[in-house]
Design a protein around this motif. Sequence first.
Motif, PDB file in Angstrom:
ATOM      1  N   ASN A 206       0.833  -1.211   0.000  1.00  0.00           N
ATOM      2  CA  ASN A 206       0.000   0.000   0.000  1.00  0.00           C
ATOM      3  C   ASN A 206       0.868   1.262   0.000  1.00  0.00           C
ATOM      4  O   ASN A 206       0.543   2.260  -0.664  1.00  0.00           O
ATOM      5  N   ILE A 207       1.962   1.221   0.749  1.00  0.00           N
ATOM      6  CA  ILE A 207       2.876   2.375   0.794  1.00  0.00           C
ATOM      7  C   ILE A 207       3.494   2.608  -0.575  1.00  0.00           C
ATOM      8  O   ILE A 207       3.580   3.748  -1.054  1.00  0.00           O
ATOM      9  N   LEU A 208       3.918   1.537  -1.232  1.00  0.00           N
ATOM     10  CA  LEU A 208       4.538   1.651  -2.560  1.00  0.00           C
ATOM     11  C   LEU A 208       3.524   2.129  -3.596  1.00  0.00           C
ATOM     12  O   LEU A 208       3.867   2.900  -4.499  1.00  0.00           O
ATOM     13  N   THR A 209       2.268   1.684  -3.461  1.00  0.00           N
ATOM     14  CA  THR A 209       1.207   2.148  -4.365  1.00  0.00           C
ATOM     15  C   THR A 209       0.979   3.646  -4.183  1.00  0.00           C
ATOM     16  O   THR A 209       0.813   4.394  -5.156  1.00  0.00           O
ATOM     17  N   LYS A 210       0.994   4.092  -2.928  1.00  0.00           N
ATOM     18  CA  LYS A 210       0.836   5.519  -2.627  1.00  0.00           C
ATOM     19  C   LYS A 210       1.993   6.325  -3.215  1.00  0.00           C
ATOM     20  O   LYS A 210       1.790   7.409  -3.769  1.00  0.00           O
ATOM     21  N   ARG A 211       3.191   5.756  -3.146  1.00  0.00           N
ATOM     22  CA  ARG A 211       4.383   6.460  -3.636  1.00  0.00           C
ATOM     23  C   ARG A 211       4.333   6.684  -5.147  1.00  0.00           C
ATOM     24  O   ARG A 211       4.907   7.638  -5.668  1.00  0.00           O
ATOM     25  N   LYS A 212       3.653   5.802  -5.866  1.00  0.00           N
ATOM     26  CA  LYS A 212       3.608   5.883  -7.331  1.00  0.00           C
ATOM     27  C   LYS A 212       2.733   7.031  -7.839  1.00  0.00           C
ATOM     28  O   LYS A 212       2.832   7.418  -8.999  1.00  0.00           O
ATOM     29  N   LYS A 213       1.867   7.543  -6.957  1.00  0.00           N
ATOM     30  CA  LYS A 213       0.943   8.587  -7.402  1.00  0.00           C
ATOM     31  C   LYS A 213       1.687   9.861  -7.780  1.00  0.00           C
ATOM     32  O   LYS A 213       2.668  10.242  -7.138  1.00  0.00           O
ATOM     33  N   VAL A 214       1.195  10.521  -8.797  1.00  0.00           N
ATOM     34  CA  VAL A 214       1.861  11.705  -9.349  1.00  0.00           C
ATOM     35  C   VAL A 214       2.005  12.817  -8.327  1.00  0.00           C
ATOM     36  O   VAL A 214       3.036  13.475  -8.244  1.00  0.00           O
ATOM     37  N   ASN A 215       0.971  13.021  -7.533  1.00  0.00           N
ATOM     38  CA  ASN A 215       0.991  14.124  -6.555  1.00  0.00           C
ATOM     39  C   ASN A 215       1.555  13.717  -5.198  1.00  0.00           C
ATOM     40  O   ASN A 215       1.344  14.398  -4.201  1.00  0.00           O
ATOM     41  N   PHE A 216       2.268  12.595  -5.136  1.00  0.00           N
ATOM     42  CA  PHE A 216       2.823  12.136  -3.867  1.00  0.00           C
ATOM     43  C   PHE A 216       3.954  13.047  -3.416  1.00  0.00           C
ATOM     44  O   PHE A 216       4.913  13.290  -4.152  1.00  0.00           O
ATOM     45  N   SER A 217       3.859  13.550  -2.177  1.00  0.00           N
ATOM     46  CA  SER A 217       4.835  14.519  -1.667  1.00  0.00           C
ATOM     47  C   SER A 217       6.032  13.864  -0.988  1.00  0.00           C
ATOM     48  O   SER A 217       7.003  14.538  -0.654  1.00  0.00           O
ATOM     49  N   GLY A 218       5.944  12.545  -0.775  1.00  0.00           N
ATOM     50  CA  GLY A 218       7.012  11.857  -0.053  1.00  0.00           C
ATOM     51  C   GLY A 218       6.579  11.465   1.341  1.00  0.00           C
ATOM     52  O   GLY A 218       7.147  10.567   1.952  1.00  0.00           O
ATOM     53  N   GLU A 219       5.535  12.148   1.857  1.00  0.00           N
ATOM     54  CA  GLU A 219       5.011  11.826   3.179  1.00  0.00           C
ATOM     55  C   GLU A 219       3.627  11.210   3.057  1.00  0.00           C
ATOM     56  O   GLU A 219       2.904  11.457   2.099  1.00  0.00           O
ATOM     57  N   PHE A 220       3.269  10.402   4.058  1.00  0.00           N
ATOM     58  CA  PHE A 220       1.921   9.835   4.086  1.00  0.00           C
ATOM     59  C   PHE A 220       1.487   9.645   5.530  1.00  0.00           C
ATOM     60  O   PHE A 220       2.313   9.527   6.445  1.00  0.00           O
ATOM     61  N   LYS A 221       0.183   9.630   5.722  1.00  0.00           N
ATOM     62  CA  LYS A 221      -0.409   9.343   7.034  1.00  0.00           C
ATOM     63  C   LYS A 221      -1.115   7.990   6.948  1.00  0.00           C
ATOM     64  O   LYS A 221      -1.369   7.488   5.852  1.00  0.00           O
ATOM     65  N   ILE A 222      -1.418   7.416   8.086  1.00  0.00           N
ATOM     66  CA  ILE A 222      -2.040   6.090   8.104  1.00  0.00           C
ATOM     67  C   ILE A 222      -3.348   6.081   7.324  1.00  0.00           C
ATOM     68  O   ILE A 222      -3.630   5.151   6.571  1.00  0.00           O
ATOM     69  N   LYS A 223      -4.140   7.125   7.465  1.00  0.00           N
ATOM     70  CA  LYS A 223      -5.428   7.153   6.771  1.00  0.00           C
ATOM     71  C   LYS A 223      -5.259   7.181   5.253  1.00  0.00           C
ATOM     72  O   LYS A 223      -6.164   6.774   4.515  1.00  0.00           O
ATOM     73  N   ASP A 224      -4.080   7.628   4.775  1.00  0.00           N
ATOM     74  CA  ASP A 224      -3.831   7.641   3.336  1.00  0.00           C
ATOM     75  C   ASP A 224      -3.713   6.230   2.762  1.00  0.00           C
ATOM     76  O   ASP A 224      -3.857   6.032   1.554  1.00  0.00           O
ATOM     77  N   LEU A 225      -3.432   5.254   3.620  1.00  0.00           N
ATOM     78  CA  LEU A 225      -3.224   3.878   3.162  1.00  0.00           C
ATOM     79  C   LEU A 225      -4.502   3.046   3.208  1.00  0.00           C
ATOM     80  O   LEU A 225      -4.498   1.882   2.783  1.00  0.00           O
ATOM     81  N   LEU A 226      -5.578   3.624   3.723  1.00  0.00           N
ATOM     82  CA  LEU A 226      -6.822   2.871   3.864  1.00  0.00           C
ATOM     83  C   LEU A 226      -7.510   2.607   2.533  1.00  0.00           C
ATOM     84  O   LEU A 226      -8.152   1.571   2.350  1.00  0.00           O
ATOM     85  N   ALA A 227      -7.377   3.533   1.593  1.00  0.00           N
ATOM     86  CA  ALA A 227      -8.047   3.398   0.296  1.00  0.00           C
ATOM     87  C   ALA A 227      -7.542   2.150  -0.433  1.00  0.00           C
ATOM     88  O   ALA A 227      -6.352   1.985  -0.665  1.00  0.00           O
ATOM     89  N   GLY A 228      -8.456   1.272  -0.775  1.00  0.00           N
ATOM     90  CA  GLY A 228      -8.092   0.067  -1.511  1.00  0.00           C
ATOM     91  C   GLY A 228      -7.538  -1.048  -0.648  1.00  0.00           C
ATOM     92  O   GLY A 228      -7.212  -2.127  -1.158  1.00  0.00           O
ATOM     93  N   SER A 229      -7.419  -0.817   0.660  1.00  0.00           N
ATOM     94  CA  SER A 229      -6.881  -1.842   1.547  1.00  0.00           C
ATOM     95  C   SER A 229      -8.015  -2.604   2.232  1.00  0.00           C
ATOM     96  O   SER A 229      -9.062  -2.035   2.536  1.00  0.00           O
ATOM     97  N   LYS A 230      -7.795  -3.878   2.475  1.00  0.00           N
ATOM     98  CA  LYS A 230      -8.781  -4.695   3.168  1.00  0.00           C
ATOM     99  C   LYS A 230      -8.503  -4.740   4.678  1.00  0.00           C
ATOM    100  O   LYS A 230      -9.233  -5.383   5.426  1.00  0.00           O
ATOM    101  N   LEU A 231      -7.429  -4.078   5.084  1.00  0.00           N
ATOM    102  CA  LEU A 231      -7.044  -4.096   6.491  1.00  0.00           C
ATOM    103  C   LEU A 231      -7.663  -2.910   7.239  1.00  0.00           C
ATOM    104  O   LEU A 231      -7.995  -1.893   6.645  1.00  0.00           O
ATOM    105  N   THR A 232      -7.780  -3.053   8.551  1.00  0.00           N
ATOM    106  CA  THR A 232      -8.333  -1.979   9.374  1.00  0.00           C
ATOM    107  C   THR A 232      -7.279  -0.908   9.639  1.00  0.00           C
ATOM    108  O   THR A 232      -6.079  -1.131   9.452  1.00  0.00           O
TER     109      THR A 232
END
Length: 362
Positions: free
Chosen positions: A279-305
Motif C-alpha cells: 500500500n505504501i509503494l502504491t501511494k508512492r507511485k501517485k503523481v501528486n505524492f509529496s514523499g510523506e503519508f499518514k495512516i489514513k492515506d493507506l486505507l483506500a483500496g486496503s482490506k485491512l483496518t
Amino acid sequence: TSAGESWAISAMACAISAWILACSVSPSAGAPFAAARRGTAAAFASGFTKTKGILERMQNEKKLLVLQDFSAIISRPSADRVEILDTLRQIYNGRYCNEWGSGKKVVWEGKFNFLSGCAPEIEAQSVAELGERFIYYRTDSNSQEERACMQAKAFLAIGKEKEARDEIAEAVHGVLEKHNSVDFSSISIPESIMEKTLMLANMATRLRSVVKRNPYRQEVIEYMPQQEGPARMMKMAINLLKSLAVIRERSTVNETDLSVIRKVCLDSIPSMRRNTLRNILTKRKKVNFSGEFKIKDLLAGSKLTYETIRLQTENLTCLGVCHKAFKKNATDDSIHENAVAHYTLDNMSYELLGKSEILEEI
C-alpha cells in the motif's frame, strides 16, 4: 494446507532418503513408544533407554525430514511448542545434545533438510522470535485464477485419489533418485544472479524481522528490535537455486530459477507487513505524492483496518524501512499532544527493493 499441497509433501516422503515425523499416535501404543512417535521433542531423541528417536536412528545420514502439517506442532501447548522449536534450532545448527534422568545421553551432529506444510496460522505463533530458520512458499488461494486451477485439478482427481497420489509420488521419487549423486559444487551461478540473490536475502530478512509486542497491549514493544542477519536465508537461497538448476537439468543457474527465489523471499515476509508495504509503494507511485503519508492515506483500496495498518507501519518504522515525524508548532517548536504522525519510506530501502526487482511483485 490444501489437498494438493498435502499430496506433494507426502510424495517427498516416498523418497529413499526421507524420514516421516508422525504427529499422531495410536491409543494402544505403549507410553515410551507413544512419546517417541508423537510430534514432540521426544520424536527426535527419547529419554527412554529402550526407545530411539529419529536423530538416533539417522546415524549421520543425509536425510529429508517430512512433516505433513506443521500445524500439529504450533497448535501444541506453549511449553511443548517451545521445546520442539528449540530442538529444531539445535538441529539446524548442526549439533544436538541432551541427557535425561534415566541416564541416557544423546549427542548428534549432522545435517538434514526439513519440509512441511502449514496453514497461515503459523504467522500468529512465536515461531520466529528465537531465530527464524524457515523459508516459505505460499499458494495464493485468494487468487481467482489459482482457485480455478485448484478446482479443476481436484475435479479431475475425484474417484482417482489413490492413483493420483501414487503417480505424484512416483514422479517425485524418480526425479530425486535421478539427481541423487549430482555434485552441487559443479553448478555455477552467474555473478548478476548471485548479486540479486544477496539483495533479496538482505531485503527479505530485514522485512521479516521480529517486532515483539506485548500480547495484552499491542502498542507496547517489548524490546528494541534487531534485524535478522541475511546469512541463513542467503545460504538457503543459493542451495535452492542450485537444486532448481539440477532438477531442470542445467549446469548453470538462470533467471527462471531466480524467479522462484524471488517468490520464496517475498513469501517469507509476514503477509500483513507485506500488504502494508504494498500500500505504501502504491501511494508512492501517485503523481501528486509529496514523499510523506499518514495512516489514513493507506486505507483506500486496503482490506485491512486502520489499527492493523498503523501497527504494521510502526513495525516497518522500528526496522528502519519507514521513518516517522510529527509536525511541530510554529510558535514554540513543540509537538502537540494530538499531533498526527507523518511517515516516509526509507530511500535506501526503496532502492534495495528496486535493485532486487520486487517492487512490482511485493
